[in-house]
Design an enzyme around this catalytic site. Structure first.
Site, PDB file in Angstrom:
ATOM      1  N   LYS A  37       0.850  -1.204   0.000  1.00 64.19           N
ATOM      2  CA  LYS A  37       0.000   0.000   0.000  1.00 64.19           C
ATOM      3  C   LYS A  37       0.881   1.249   0.000  1.00 64.19           C
ATOM      4  CE  LYS A  37      -0.303  -0.077   5.046  1.00 64.19           C
ATOM      5  NZ  LYS A  37      -1.072  -0.605   6.189  1.00 64.19           N
ATOM      6  N   ARG A 135     -10.579  -0.140  14.238  1.00 66.28           N
ATOM      7  CA  ARG A 135     -10.517   0.510  12.926  1.00 66.28           C
ATOM      8  C   ARG A 135     -11.359  -0.347  11.989  1.00 66.28           C
ATOM      9  NH1 ARG A 135      -4.566   1.318  10.497  1.00 66.28           N
ATOM     10  NH2 ARG A 135      -5.158  -0.592   9.429  1.00 66.28           N
ATOM     11  N   TYR A 256      14.821  31.063   7.201  1.00 66.96           N
ATOM     12  CA  TYR A 256      13.631  31.765   7.689  1.00 66.96           C
ATOM     13  C   TYR A 256      13.690  31.965   9.192  1.00 66.96           C
ATOM     14  CZ  TYR A 256      11.316  31.164   3.173  1.00 66.96           C
ATOM     15  OH  TYR A 256      10.985  31.223   1.853  1.00 66.96           O
ATOM     16  N   MET A 304      11.066  24.931   1.811  1.00 59.55           N
ATOM     17  CA  MET A 304      10.320  24.054   0.916  1.00 59.55           C
ATOM     18  C   MET A 304      11.223  23.302  -0.055  1.00 59.55           C
ATOM     19  SD  MET A 304       7.185  24.971  -1.681  1.00 59.55           S
ATOM     20  CE  MET A 304       6.116  25.685  -0.458  1.00 59.55           C
TER      21      MET A 304
HETATM   22  C1  PLP Z   1      -0.324  -1.561   6.945  1.00 61.16           C
HETATM   23  C2  PLP Z   1      -0.873  -2.849   7.365  1.00 61.16           C
HETATM   24  C3  PLP Z   1      -0.042  -3.966   7.530  1.00 61.16           C
HETATM   25  C4  PLP Z   1       1.480  -3.896   7.501  1.00 61.16           C
HETATM   26  O1  PLP Z   1       1.938  -3.412   8.738  1.00 61.16           O
HETATM   27  P1  PLP Z   1       3.508  -3.308   9.066  1.00 61.16           P
HETATM   28  O2  PLP Z   1       3.553  -2.859  10.470  1.00 61.16           O
HETATM   29  O3  PLP Z   1       4.074  -2.309   8.120  1.00 61.16           O
HETATM   30  O4  PLP Z   1       4.085  -4.655   8.855  1.00 61.16           O
HETATM   31  C5  PLP Z   1      -0.639  -5.183   7.769  1.00 61.16           C
HETATM   32  N1  PLP Z   1      -1.988  -5.298   7.875  1.00 61.16           N
HETATM   33  C6  PLP Z   1      -2.812  -4.234   7.757  1.00 61.16           C
HETATM   34  C7  PLP Z   1      -4.285  -4.428   7.892  1.00 61.16           C
HETATM   35  C8  PLP Z   1      -2.293  -2.984   7.501  1.00 61.16           C
HETATM   36  O5  PLP Z   1      -3.110  -1.926   7.399  1.00 61.16           O
END
Ligand code: PLP
Length: 377
Positions: A37, A135, A256, A304
């Site tokens: 992801k 979540r 800055y 930046m």
């Molecule tokens: C991002 C995520 C992972 C990977 O987690 P890491 O700590 O990077 O290994 C695994 N399962 C879910 C559901 C995630 O959202």
């Protein structure tokens, strides 16, 4: 045009090293489902996935449908799990691109059932359970209702069960045990009903801390990219070349708001990278960079597009010299763990920030050789 002033280097040999460590750790009966992801945590999902597919990986996980479609469009053929909840109108895309949703709600499950019935096709999916992450995922209380929906639509094929830990990096947090118990309850219920279920629960933290959570598959993200255990090697480096060197007098304000004032005549170097490139403003007056195997401090505010380093201790440094912003050189190393501690965050946020920085160039390496785009795809 490739930005030659500041760029990322992604070392696929290190990725393979990390992958091998994970494989050894979980054993040959546990599938590794690389989490790619957020553009593979900023490392480039297409290249990372293609490379791992070439090493025999058959399953991948992304957060959103668009990421899955990108992988399909670039020739990834294995299973692609979509971990996060999606809108109902995304269902035709899941089906068309053969992406496997981890279902988080009864509403989504019903809609998926109706859709696949109307198309007269079988469709595999996984159920996500919220065992205490708070979540995504169904609450355990809703599992019976989910099973009723699944019975009603026989073309829905329940293939997997998943959950996610909230505190996996903490070996001693009892919350992990509680989540494990709830996961077991869900798994046992499905087993009793005769489902042959593929369970996946463990992310990086759990891979190193809780072997009992391996089940049939594990979902490592950050470990693949080199963080979470001392045996892993960071995959991403960030480098730049000095664009300007000059001497400024004593009592000269740098950057800055003059958060740094020179105490003596100072030789400064300008580094062509700033917070727009993932080099956070929190690093102002705190971080170091490596030039010619030595550390030099960042002085003044990171802006930046550039920041300033005090190179007074080495007048031999020249315009065009290589600057290591994230990476190793000899015995010295600046990793995302270190940088994250300066910014009160975690390595994930440091890596994805560099990763999402469009303006940076990106080079892929394998066994010390630079790979061209052509070799990559
Ligand atoms: C991002 C995520 C992972 C990977 O987690 P890491 O700590 O990077 O290994 C695994 N399962 C879910 C559901 C995630 O959202």
């Amino acid at each position: 045009m490739l930005n030659k002033l500041a760029w990322k280097e992604i070392d696929l040999s290190s990725l393979f090293h990390n992958f091998s460590i994970l494989k050894d750790k979980v054993g040959k009966n546990v599938e590794i489902i690389p989490v790619v992801k957020a553009d593979a945590y900023g490392h480039g999902a297409r290249v990372i996935s293609k490379f791992l597919a070439g090493k025999g990986v058959k399953n991948f996980a992304v957060a959103i449908i668009e990421e899955g479609i990108e992988l399909r469009n670039h020739g990834i053929e294995g299973r692609i799990l979509v971990l996060s909840p999606q809108f109902l109108d995304s269902i035709p895309y899941l089906v068309n691109y053969n992406l496997i949703p981890v279902v988080s709600s009864l509403e989504f499950l019903s809609a998926l059932g109706k859709y696949v019935l109307s198309k007269n096709i079988e469709f595999p999916f996984h159920l996500g359970i919220d065992t205490g992450m708070g979540r995504e995922g169904l609450m355990l209380e809703d599992l019976d209702k989910a099973l009723k929906i699944i019975e009603k639509y026989p073309s829905l094929k329940l293939e997997g069960l998943s959950s996610h830990l909230s505190s996996s990096e903490d070996k001693f947090d009892i919350y992990n045990e509680k989540q494990g118990e709830i996961f077991e309850r869900a798994y046992n219920k499905l087993k009793k009903l005769g489902y042959n279920i593929f369970c996946h629960f463990a992310n990086t933290g759990a891979i190193f801390n809780f072997p009992k959570f391996y089940y049939h598959g594990v979902r490592p993200g950050i470990a693949l990219y080199g963080y979470g255990d001392d045996n892993l090697i960071p995959v991403m480096s960030v480098k730049a070349r000095i664009t300007l060197i000059k001497e400024v007098p004593k009592d000269w304000g740098i950057g800055y708001n003059h958060t740094y004032i020179t105490r003596s005549p100072t030789l400064i170097a300008i580094i062509p990278m700033g917070y727009a490139d993932g080099y956070r403003r929190d690093f102002s007056n705190r971080a170091c960079v490596i030039i010619k195997n030595k550390l030099f401090p960042v002085i003044g505010r990171v802006s930046m597009d550039q920041f300033v380093v005090d190179i007074s201790s080495d007048p031999s440094i020249k315009i065009g010299d290589l600057v290591i912003i994230l990476g190793r050189s000899g015995d010295l190393s600046i990793d995302a763990e270190k940088l994250s501690s300066l910014a009160n965050t975690i390595p994930y946020e440091i890596l994805t920030a560099f990763g999402m920085a469009k303006r940076l160039g990106c080079i892929y390496k394998y066994e010390e050789k630079i790979l061209s785009e052509v070799t990559l795809y």
